[in-house]
Write an enzyme that holds these catalytic residues in place. Structure first.
Site, PDB file in Angstrom:
ATOM      1  N   ASP A  74      27.864  98.209  61.783  1.00 26.46           N
ATOM      2  CA  ASP A  74      27.490  97.892  63.351  1.00 26.46           C
ATOM      3  C   ASP A  74      27.914  96.512  64.144  1.00 26.46           C
ATOM      4  O   ASP A  74      27.686  95.510  63.358  1.00 26.46           O
ATOM      5  CB  ASP A  74      26.167  98.280  63.560  1.00 26.46           C
ATOM      6  CG  ASP A  74      25.709  98.689  64.999  1.00 26.46           C
ATOM      7  OD1 ASP A  74      25.046  99.870  65.273  1.00 26.46           O
ATOM      8  OD2 ASP A  74      25.826  98.064  65.770  1.00 26.46           O
ATOM      9  N   ASN A  88      19.893 108.729  66.369  1.00 23.80           N
ATOM     10  CA  ASN A  88      19.309 108.773  67.755  1.00 23.80           C
ATOM     11  C   ASN A  88      20.054 109.932  68.390  1.00 23.80           C
ATOM     12  O   ASN A  88      21.463 110.042  68.370  1.00 23.80           O
ATOM     13  CB  ASN A  88      19.560 107.701  68.654  1.00 23.80           C
ATOM     14  CG  ASN A  88      18.780 106.279  68.118  1.00 23.80           C
ATOM     15  OD1 ASN A  88      17.815 106.639  67.732  1.00 23.80           O
ATOM     16  ND2 ASN A  88      19.565 105.103  67.939  1.00 23.80           N
ATOM     17  N   GLY A 109      17.890 106.641  72.959  1.00 23.37           N
ATOM     18  CA  GLY A 109      18.548 105.508  72.396  1.00 23.37           C
ATOM     19  C   GLY A 109      19.697 105.750  72.250  1.00 23.37           C
ATOM     20  O   GLY A 109      20.586 104.877  71.909  1.00 23.37           O
ATOM     21  N   GLN A 110      20.274 106.955  72.119  1.00 27.14           N
ATOM     22  CA  GLN A 110      21.738 107.276  71.807  1.00 27.14           C
ATOM     23  C   GLN A 110      22.751 106.681  73.071  1.00 27.14           C
ATOM     24  O   GLN A 110      22.617 107.160  74.068  1.00 27.14           O
ATOM     25  CB  GLN A 110      22.165 108.500  71.594  1.00 27.14           C
ATOM     26  CG  GLN A 110      23.528 109.146  71.174  1.00 27.14           C
ATOM     27  CD  GLN A 110      23.667 110.393  70.806  1.00 27.14           C
ATOM     28  OE1 GLN A 110      22.802 111.188  71.250  1.00 27.14           O
ATOM     29  NE2 GLN A 110      24.754 110.746  70.228  1.00 27.14           N
ATOM     30  N   HIS A 160      26.284 109.953  64.517  1.00 28.16           N
ATOM     31  CA  HIS A 160      26.153 108.945  63.479  1.00 28.16           C
ATOM     32  C   HIS A 160      24.888 108.650  63.122  1.00 28.16           C
ATOM     33  O   HIS A 160      23.986 108.869  63.648  1.00 28.16           O
ATOM     34  CB  HIS A 160      26.817 107.538  64.180  1.00 28.16           C
ATOM     35  CG  HIS A 160      26.277 107.198  65.631  1.00 28.16           C
ATOM     36  ND1 HIS A 160      26.536 107.886  66.779  1.00 28.16           N
ATOM     37  CD2 HIS A 160      25.122 106.312  65.682  1.00 28.16           C
ATOM     38  CE1 HIS A 160      25.681 107.222  67.571  1.00 28.16           C
ATOM     39  NE2 HIS A 160      24.663 106.103  67.076  1.00 28.16           N
ATOM     40  N   HIS A 182      22.615 105.620  61.465  1.00 31.70           N
ATOM     41  CA  HIS A 182      22.507 104.172  61.275  1.00 31.70           C
ATOM     42  C   HIS A 182      21.874 103.963  59.743  1.00 31.70           C
ATOM     43  O   HIS A 182      21.108 104.701  59.355  1.00 31.70           O
ATOM     44  CB  HIS A 182      21.415 103.450  61.953  1.00 31.70           C
ATOM     45  CG  HIS A 182      21.841 103.452  63.703  1.00 31.70           C
ATOM     46  ND1 HIS A 182      22.364 102.342  64.089  1.00 31.70           N
ATOM     47  CD2 HIS A 182      22.086 104.737  64.307  1.00 31.70           C
ATOM     48  CE1 HIS A 182      22.713 102.895  65.490  1.00 31.70           C
ATOM     49  NE2 HIS A 182      22.343 104.024  65.668  1.00 31.70           N
TER      50      HIS A 182
HETATM   51  P1  5GP Z   1      23.307 104.648  69.332  1.00 30.04           P
HETATM   52  O1  5GP Z   1      22.472 103.720  70.190  1.00 30.04           O
HETATM   53  O2  5GP Z   1      24.179 105.621  69.924  1.00 30.04           O
HETATM   54  O3  5GP Z   1      22.477 105.278  68.426  1.00 30.04           O
HETATM   55  O4  5GP Z   1      24.046 103.504  68.230  1.00 30.04           O
HETATM   56  C1  5GP Z   1      25.531 103.298  68.715  1.00 30.04           C
HETATM   57  C2  5GP Z   1      25.868 102.090  67.819  1.00 30.04           C
HETATM   58  O5  5GP Z   1      27.110 101.750  67.676  1.00 30.04           O
HETATM   59  C3  5GP Z   1      25.194 100.649  68.305  1.00 30.04           C
HETATM   60  O6  5GP Z   1      24.268 100.173  67.407  1.00 30.04           O
HETATM   61  C4  5GP Z   1      26.140  99.820  68.609  1.00 30.04           C
HETATM   62  O7  5GP Z   1      26.030  98.607  68.318  1.00 30.04           O
HETATM   63  C5  5GP Z   1      27.162 100.496  67.785  1.00 30.04           C
HETATM   64  N1  5GP Z   1      28.701 100.517  68.328  1.00 30.04           N
HETATM   65  C6  5GP Z   1      29.221 100.696  69.648  1.00 30.04           C
HETATM   66  N2  5GP Z   1      30.461 100.344  69.767  1.00 30.04           N
HETATM   67  C7  5GP Z   1      30.838 100.133  68.639  1.00 30.04           C
HETATM   68  C8  5GP Z   1      32.256  99.674  68.270  1.00 30.04           C
HETATM   69  O8  5GP Z   1      32.875  99.868  68.862  1.00 30.04           O
HETATM   70  N3  5GP Z   1      32.307  99.455  66.842  1.00 30.04           N
HETATM   71  C9  5GP Z   1      31.372  99.051  66.110  1.00 30.04           C
HETATM   72  N4  5GP Z   1      31.651  98.851  64.824  1.00 30.04           N
HETATM   73  N5  5GP Z   1      29.990  99.350  66.375  1.00 30.04           N
HETATM   74  C10 5GP Z   1      29.682 100.170  67.650  1.00 30.04           C
END
Ligand code: 5GP
Ligand code: ZN
Length: 112
Positions: A30, A86, A92-93, A99, A101
């Site tokens: 991340d 999420n 919080g998505q 995906h 985490h």
């Molecule tokens: P969400 O908030 O949707 O559950 O998590 C998305 C995650 O993807 C966040 O923790 C964010 O930091 C990570 N993220 C978003 N864009 C990118 C990217 O372009 N590259 C990487 N490696 N992580 C990303």
């Protein structure tokens, strides 16, 4: 899918240091880690979130959890880690491509 940053990581348009890759999924760190170890495991097929999963996805989801188990053993965090997905904006998505985490390396606390 167009305008999906994780699809772009999967096809190589957006760079990411891949930790693992096979026909079904890919894992990468991340960019904004919330723990000393924080990586994401992502199916290669675009699925918006867990709410879209059906029984037909059982093998893919099981495979992803097996990959998570493998990676946590390789990275030496198998004694304690958290898997989070999420689902939806209010949860919080921010990236609308399913995906998981994987977080470890600090006291993660409990959910209330
Ligand atoms: P969400 O908030 O949707 O559950 O998590 C998305 C995650 O993807 C966040 O923790 C964010 O930091 C990570 N993220 C978003 N864009 C990118 C990217 O372009 N590259 C990487 N490696 N992580 C990303
Ligand atoms: Zn996508």
């Amino acid at each position: 899918m167009e305008d999906c940053s994780f699809c772009k990581i999967i096809d190589g348009t957006i760079p990411a240091k891949k930790l693992y890759e096979d026909d079904i999924c890919v894992a990468f760190n991340d960019t904004k880690p919330l723990a000393p170890t924080h990586f994401l495991v992502v199916p290669k097929r675009h699925i918006g979130s867990a709410v879209e999963l059906t029984d037909d996805d059982a093998m893919m989801v099981g495979h992803i959890f097996a990959v998570i188990s493998l990676l946590t053993q390789i990275f030496g965090i198998s004694d304690g880690y958290r898997v989070v997905t999420n689902c939806g904006k209010s949860a919080g998505q921010t990236v609308h491509h399913l995906h998981f985490h994987v977080l470890a390396g600090k006291e993660l606390g409990t959910f209330n």
